[in-house]
Structure formats: structure tokens, C-alpha cells
Write an enzyme that holds these catalytic residues in place. Structure first.
Site, PDB file in Angstrom:
ATOM      1  N   ASP A  88       0.831  -1.118  -0.003  1.00  0.00           N
ATOM      2  CA  ASP A  88      -0.036  -0.012   0.021  1.00  0.00           C
ATOM      3  C   ASP A  88       0.895   1.248   0.087  1.00  0.00           C
ATOM      4  O   ASP A  88       1.821   1.515   1.140  1.00  0.00           O
ATOM      5  CB  ASP A  88      -1.029  -0.044   1.201  1.00  0.00           C
ATOM      6  CG  ASP A  88      -2.047  -0.979   1.189  1.00  0.00           C
ATOM      7  OD1 ASP A  88      -2.312  -1.440   0.120  1.00  0.00           O
ATOM      8  OD2 ASP A  88      -2.435  -1.224   2.101  1.00  0.00           O
TER       9      ASP A  88
ATOM     10  N   ASP B 255     -13.924  -5.883  -3.502  1.00  0.00           N
ATOM     11  CA  ASP B 255     -14.066  -6.129  -2.227  1.00  0.00           C
ATOM     12  C   ASP B 255     -15.369  -6.341  -2.007  1.00  0.00           C
ATOM     13  O   ASP B 255     -16.401  -5.769  -2.026  1.00  0.00           O
ATOM     14  CB  ASP B 255     -13.763  -4.716  -1.435  1.00  0.00           C
ATOM     15  CG  ASP B 255     -12.258  -3.945  -2.174  1.00  0.00           C
ATOM     16  OD1 ASP B 255     -11.457  -4.764  -2.371  1.00  0.00           O
ATOM     17  OD2 ASP B 255     -12.077  -2.884  -2.001  1.00  0.00           O
TER      18      ASP B 255
END
Length: 255
Positions: free
Chosen positions: A11, A130
Site C-alpha cells: 500500500d 471488495d
């Protein structure tokens, strides 16, 4: 049979790794390019960068990270986060990304997947999903905007739709399992993997090496993505692959 892939995920925010990395040999644990080079040397099959930079102005920083990584690393690179237009994809591919992952923009406008696949080829278009289990039901709902916004869209229906439009791969994250270290959501992973003809990358919940095996053997994924078990030096890529080979999975093992 295809070789199973092990994919670390970084990330990145404003050009820095945010979840932190604890590699022994890294000079700068916050530099994504340093981390990528270490993973490349360790034998990672691919690397995924997720740009979680909030502002569009800082996009140039991420492009520089992608450029420097592509110059230094041999492994394929997937980049996602904030990809909203065909031009965004073009810029990332030109900067050295091999594949581009799209998430919220695909939910908002499905045709975006088709346009991207027709222009750049299905092989480099990844749709990130997601998903969260609907309480009390055997189904999962799609969430967008970093998992903050429910859509009411069924995850299996959506996966089938984006694949029919040209998605060449699905990056599937279980929001129920993400960060828990309890293992992948196997019912979710297998439900999606069994419903589409393209590779599915399982993500969310890895806490040990057995979880990686389960994602493939029970979840029917073709690749597994993990972050913290690798970032903090708990396990190496090689340890993960050797464990998976011992479990009977076909892996690419460097000499």
C-alpha cells in the site's frame, strides 16, 4: 496446470509504503522501490502496488514509483488505486505497469471494463472486488471507496459481469477477513473462482503459510496475495513457496 503465484502487496501513499515493512536488508523500509527490489530478489511471482493517495495531484509521485520499480525489477507489476479513466490506464502502462487494477470506477460504470479491455487487451485488466458477507445469508455484497460504501450488488453476479466485459483477472478481497490473520474466506473465494473462467487472486486474512495453501486447494484461487506475513519478516517468499510445494501445489521455485 498453471503455476500458482504468490503476490506480495504494497500500500503506497504519497510515494511511501504505509503499512510498514520489516525486511532485514532494507535501507529504507518506507520506500516502495526498495521493497519491490527486495521482493523481486526473494522470488515473488508478481507485485501489486495499491496507491491509496487521497489526492489526484500526487498521482505523479506514484508514476515515478512505478517507473523506478519497472526499471529495477523483472517480476510483473500490477498497479491499482484511483484508476478512473482509460488515460489513467495508459499512463500507468507507459510508466511500466504490466497490469492495471480497477475497482470503484468499474462498479460505477461497467462499460469502463469493456473500453479498457478493448483498448489494452484483457490480459492487463484486473478488476478488484471488495466483498462482504450479507448477514445471515450465503451471499456477498460489493463494497467500494476503500470498503466504506455498500452497493447492494451481489459479488458473484458482478464478477461474472465484469469478466464477460473483458476483465482478464479478478483480485478478490474479503472485507470480513482482511487484517484478521484468520485465513481467506474460503466459501467466498471458491464461489467466485468457480463462477468465472479467468484467474482469481485471493486476498484478505493470511496469518500463516497453511492459509496460502487453503486459498488454492480449497478456495480454487490461482494466486494468493498477502501483505503483513511478508512485510514484517515473519515468513519469506521462499518459505511460502516451499511450504506450498510440499502441499502438492505447482510453484515456480528459483534455484
Amino acid at each position: 496446470m498453471f503455476k500458482v503465484r504468490v503476490i506480495p502487496c504494497l500500500d503506497v501513499k504519497d510515494g511511501r509504503v504505509v503499512k510498514g515493512i520489516n525486511f532485514v536488508d532494507l535501507r529504507d523500509a518506507g520506500d516502495p522501490v526498495e521493497a519491490a527490489i527486495a521482493y523481486d530478489a526473494a522470488g515473488a511471482d508478481e507485485l501489486t502496488f495499491l496507491d491509496i493517495t487521497a489526492t489526484h495531484e500526487n498521482r505523479g509521485i506514484m508514476l515515478d514509483v512505478v517507473r523506478r520499480t519497472a526499471e529495477a525489477c523483472f517480476m510483473p507489476l500490477t498497479v491499482g488505486g484511483g484508476v478512473r479513466t482509460v488515460d489513467d490506464i495508459k499512463t500507468l502502462l507507459r510508466s511500466g505497469a504490466d497490469k492495471v487494477s480497477i475497482n470503484s470506477a468499474a462498479v460505477a460504470r461497467r462499460e469502463f471494463v469493456k473500453e479498457a479491455a478493448e483498448k489494452f487487451g484483457e490480459q492487463c485488466i484486473v478488476v478488484a472486488i471488495d466483498a462482504k458477507r450479507v448477514p445471515g445469508k450465503d451471499r456477498w455484497e460489493i463494497f467500494t471507496h476503500g470498503g466504506r460504501k455498500g452497493t447492494g450488488i451481489d459479488a458473484i453476479d458482478y464478477a461474472q459481469e465484469v469478466v464477460s466485459l473483458g476483465a482478464g483477472e479478478i483480485l478478490l478481497t474479503s472485507m470480513d477477513r482482511d487484517g484478521t490473520r484468520q485465513g481467506f474466506d474460503i466459501p467466498l473465494t471458491s464461489a467466485i473462482a468457480d463462477s468465472v473462467p479467468v484467474p482469481v487472486i485471493a486476498s484478505g486474512g493470511v496469518g500463516n503459510l497453511d492459509h496460502l495453501v487453503e486459498g488454492i486447494a480449497k478456495g480454487h484461487a490461482t494466486a494468493v496475495l498477502a501483505a503483513s506475513i511478508f512485510h514484517f519478516g515473519e515468513f519469506t517468499i521462499r518459505q511460502a513457496k516451499e511450504h506450498m510445494v510440499r502441499s502438492g501445489l505447482p510453484m515456480r521455485l528459483d534455484p
